[in-house]
Design a protein around this motif. Structure first.
Motif, mmCIF file in Angstrom:
data_model
loop_
_atom_site.group_PDB
_atom_site.id
_atom_site.type_symbol
_atom_site.label_atom_id
_atom_site.label_comp_id
_atom_site.label_asym_id
_atom_site.label_seq_id
_atom_site.Cartn_x
_atom_site.Cartn_y
_atom_site.Cartn_z
ATOM 1 N N ALA A 43 -19.716 38.297 6.060
ATOM 2 C CA ALA A 43 -18.881 37.153 6.436
ATOM 3 C C ALA A 43 -18.454 36.371 5.202
ATOM 4 O O ALA A 43 -17.310 35.908 5.111
ATOM 5 C CB ALA A 43 -19.621 36.249 7.405
ATOM 6 N N LEU A 44 -19.363 36.231 4.221
ATOM 7 C CA LEU A 44 -19.023 35.517 2.996
ATOM 8 C C LEU A 44 -17.905 36.210 2.237
ATOM 9 O O LEU A 44 -16.991 35.565 1.719
ATOM 10 C CB LEU A 44 -20.268 35.377 2.109
ATOM 11 N N ARG A 45 -17.972 37.543 2.194
ATOM 12 C CA ARG A 45 -16.920 38.280 1.477
ATOM 13 C C ARG A 45 -15.578 38.162 2.205
ATOM 14 O O ARG A 45 -14.523 38.065 1.563
ATOM 15 C CB ARG A 45 -17.330 39.741 1.307
ATOM 16 N N MET A 46 -15.626 38.166 3.541
ATOM 17 C CA MET A 46 -14.391 37.979 4.304
ATOM 18 C C MET A 46 -13.814 36.582 4.057
ATOM 19 O O MET A 46 -12.599 36.406 3.946
ATOM 20 C CB MET A 46 -14.663 38.174 5.792
ATOM 21 N N LEU A 47 -14.694 35.585 3.943
ATOM 22 C CA LEU A 47 -14.240 34.220 3.685
ATOM 23 C C LEU A 47 -13.644 34.089 2.284
ATOM 24 O O LEU A 47 -12.710 33.313 2.071
ATOM 25 C CB LEU A 47 -15.398 33.238 3.856
ATOM 26 N N VAL A 48 -14.180 34.846 1.340
ATOM 27 C CA VAL A 48 -13.602 34.851 -0.006
ATOM 28 C C VAL A 48 -12.165 35.374 0.044
ATOM 29 O O VAL A 48 -11.249 34.792 -0.553
ATOM 30 C CB VAL A 48 -14.448 35.711 -0.969
ATOM 31 N N VAL A 49 -11.969 36.469 0.783
ATOM 32 C CA VAL A 49 -10.624 37.027 0.930
ATOM 33 C C VAL A 49 -9.695 36.005 1.591
ATOM 34 O O VAL A 49 -8.564 35.789 1.143
ATOM 35 C CB VAL A 49 -10.668 38.340 1.747
ATOM 36 N N ALA A 50 -10.185 35.355 2.662
ATOM 37 C CA ALA A 50 -9.371 34.354 3.360
ATOM 38 C C ALA A 50 -9.036 33.187 2.437
ATOM 39 O O ALA A 50 -7.898 32.677 2.451
ATOM 40 C CB ALA A 50 -10.115 33.844 4.598
ATOM 41 N N THR A 51 -9.998 32.746 1.612
ATOM 42 C CA THR A 51 -9.762 31.646 0.672
ATOM 43 C C THR A 51 -8.669 31.997 -0.324
ATOM 44 O O THR A 51 -7.778 31.188 -0.618
ATOM 45 C CB THR A 51 -11.067 31.304 -0.078
ATOM 46 N N ILE A 52 -8.713 33.217 -0.849
ATOM 47 C CA ILE A 52 -7.706 33.650 -1.830
ATOM 48 C C ILE A 52 -6.327 33.760 -1.173
ATOM 49 O O ILE A 52 -5.311 33.368 -1.760
ATOM 50 C CB ILE A 52 -8.126 34.988 -2.467
ATOM 51 N N VAL A 53 -6.288 34.279 0.063
ATOM 52 C CA VAL A 53 -5.013 34.388 0.779
ATOM 53 C C VAL A 53 -4.398 33.002 0.991
ATOM 54 O O VAL A 53 -3.195 32.790 0.767
ATOM 55 C CB VAL A 53 -5.205 35.115 2.132
ATOM 56 N N ILE A 54 -5.227 32.036 1.421
ATOM 57 C CA ILE A 54 -4.744 30.664 1.624
ATOM 58 C C ILE A 54 -4.242 30.080 0.309
ATOM 59 O O ILE A 54 -3.191 29.424 0.262
ATOM 60 C CB ILE A 54 -5.865 29.786 2.217
ATOM 61 N N MET A 55 -4.985 30.318 -0.767
ATOM 62 C CA MET A 55 -4.611 29.790 -2.073
ATOM 63 C C MET A 55 -3.261 30.358 -2.530
ATOM 64 O O MET A 55 -2.392 29.615 -3.012
ATOM 65 C CB MET A 55 -5.692 30.135 -3.100
ATOM 66 N N VAL A 56 -3.072 31.659 -2.366
ATOM 67 C CA VAL A 56 -1.814 32.289 -2.774
ATOM 68 C C VAL A 56 -0.657 31.788 -1.913
ATOM 69 O O VAL A 56 0.441 31.493 -2.423
ATOM 70 C CB VAL A 56 -1.937 33.824 -2.697
ATOM 71 N N ALA A 57 -0.884 31.687 -0.593
ATOM 72 C CA ALA A 57 0.177 31.202 0.305
ATOM 73 C C ALA A 57 0.584 29.778 -0.053
ATOM 74 O O ALA A 57 1.783 29.445 -0.093
ATOM 75 C CB ALA A 57 -0.311 31.269 1.746
ATOM 76 N N ASN A 58 -0.405 28.926 -0.341
ATOM 77 C CA ASN A 58 -0.100 27.551 -0.750
ATOM 78 C C ASN A 58 0.673 27.522 -2.058
ATOM 79 O O ASN A 58 1.589 26.708 -2.241
ATOM 80 C CB ASN A 58 -1.394 26.742 -0.902
#
Length: 463
Positions: free
Chosen positions: A99-114
């Motif tokens: 779950a932590l690794r999935m959250l890392v991916v989600a964090t990076i996706v949000i950061m790039v989209a922003n």
């Protein structure tokens, strides 16, 4: 059995600020969502300007949609954010690596989209004036840094080989009931209803957390300057750029003032939250009466009471999130772990002149000639025992009595914090092993693997 926690603790310190940030964010989020629904559902506005700005911006972005779809969108955002916070919090405290690794991916996706959204606004921001543009780019850089730091911290936790330091610090099993679990999640006193002083301390701690939430939210978003920019991009073509520049310049200078105040607010809120529990005072008799007489017995030499634990080396964001005084007593840490689970009780140092304890073990003050009888009774009845080991006569007597009563299976043996010094550790070790051997708990030639911090016995195995 050896648990090597060194690497685990380094990584835990790396993300402790994230847990504090999450707790503050959850409180801010609940407060924010409640006001959003009051605004949308009941038409009550003007209570909190960031909420009004958020709703106005959403209406501008979703102007082509009906109110039904706007409300649906707001609910969807709330549901998604709630799920994200819950999964993130439990992923950290239970170390769910996938779950932590999935959250890392989600964090990076949000950061790039922003990043794509905000970079597209650069040319427009420059037109709003030098001060506003400077704040905008600084906020963009800070937001990117925080997102990257979160991603790196979560990835580090996901790779931790030994997770006992996380679970021992945050384990929800050391909490009784939903109310206690909620207070533990928010790092509030777990037993606020046992007395009026305890309730007052709880209220001050809650105020500290709310102050932290609001100050931190303002600081990390630079006064919501990124969302203000999005609103300006929609209204400026209508209102005119000259009027928009005047409005943005005024907002920029106001933001600079409130940023300075928010830094002070974070430190003051953390200090209030950290010290609020010390205002709560209860006697040992009252505590045992309210707890059904289940307790953890804390044994140590009186000289251990004033020793502070070493200050951990913290990353920059963690230092920002730390109270004024981060170094703490070992006893304060023990108390914080078991607060809401079972009361921690101890004998008070003669001459202290106190009848109650605050923020540490609840104390009983006794005449010099009766402490051994008191220990004899409490060792037998205690659910668990913590013994801080050193070479004083009293501690060695307590160790001998505890082992003689066959109570080693319910005890945690913790080396005095001064045993960080190798010579002190060796003296304590040389004094205690013969006592363990005399009662047949350890062999006479027993040797530790390195300098242990603490040990206990689990089904006959020394851990």
């Amino acid at each position: 059995m050896v648990l090597v926690q060194t690497e685990s603790e380094k990584r835990m310190h790396r993300v402790l600020y994230l847990l504090r940030f999450l707790r503050a964010t959850i409180l801010h989020y609940v407060f924010f969502v409640a006001l959003v629904f009051m605004n949308v559902g009941l038409g009550i506005s003007g209570l909190y300007s960031p909420v009004d700005q958020y709703i106005d911006t959403m209406k501008l972005f979703l102007a082509a949609l009906s109110d039904y779809y706007i409300h649906f969108f707001l609910v969807a955002v709330v549901v998604f954010a709630t799920a994200f916070f819950v999964i993130l919090y439990f992923s950290i405290i239970h170390v769910w690596k996938w779950a932590l690794r999935m959250l890392v991916v989600a964090t990076i996706v949000i950061m790039v989209a922003n990043a794509f959204v905000y970079i597209a606004q650069v040319s427009f921001v420059v037109e709003l004036g030098l001060v506003f543009a400077g704040l905008y780019f600084f906020a963009l850089a800070i937001t990117t840094w925080v997102f990257l730091d979160i991603a790196i911290g979560l990835w580090s936790v996901a790779g931790t080989p030994e997770v006992s330091a996380f679970r021992a610090t945050l384990d929800s099993r050391l909490t009784r009931g939903l109310w206690g679990l909620l207070n533990k999640a928010l790092d509030l006193p777990r037993t606020p209803l046992q007395s009026w002083p305890a309730l007052a301390a709880y209220g001050l701690s809650l105020v500290g957390m709310l102050g932290l939430a609001e100050s931190l939210s303002y600081l990390l978003t630079f006064g919501n300057i990124l969302s203000k920019t999005s609103a300006y991009s929609l209204t400026c073509p209508v209102d005119g750029m000259e009027q928009c520049m005047d409005r943005s310049e005024s907002a920029a200078f106001e933001t600079l003032l409130w940023l300075a105040l928010s830094v002070m607010g974070i430190k003051l809120s953390l200090a209030l939250h950290a010290n609020a529990k010390k205002l709560s005072a209860s006697s040992v008799r009252d505590i045992l009466k309210n707890s059904g007489k289940r307790y953890i017995l804390y044994l140590r030499s009186f000289g251990s009471d004033d020793i502070r634990l070493p200050r951990p080396r913290l990353p920059l964001i963690s230092r920002i999130m730390a109270p004024f005084r981060f170094k703490s007593l070992a006893e304060e840490e023990f108390f914080d772990v078991v607060d809401g689970y079972m009361p921690l009780i101890a004998i008070g140092r003669p001459g202290d002149g106190q009848e109650t304890a605050v923020g540490v073990a609840y104390r009983e003050y006794l005449p010099d000639d009766s402490w051994k009888a008191y220990i004899t009774d409490k060792v037998v009845q205690a659910d668990k025992i913590v013994l801080v080991l050193n070479t004083t006569e009293g501690v060695l007597w307590e160790l001998s009595f505890l082992l003689g009563m066959g109570a080693s299976s319910k005890a945690l043996f913790f080396f005095d914090p001064r045993a960080k010094n190798k010579g002190t550790w060796l003296r304590i070790k040389d004094a205690i092993i013969p006592i363990f051997a005399r009662f047949g708990v350890l062999p006479p030639d027993f040797s530790f693997h390195g300098n242990a911090i603490a040990f206990f016995f689990s089904k006959g195995t020394l851990v």
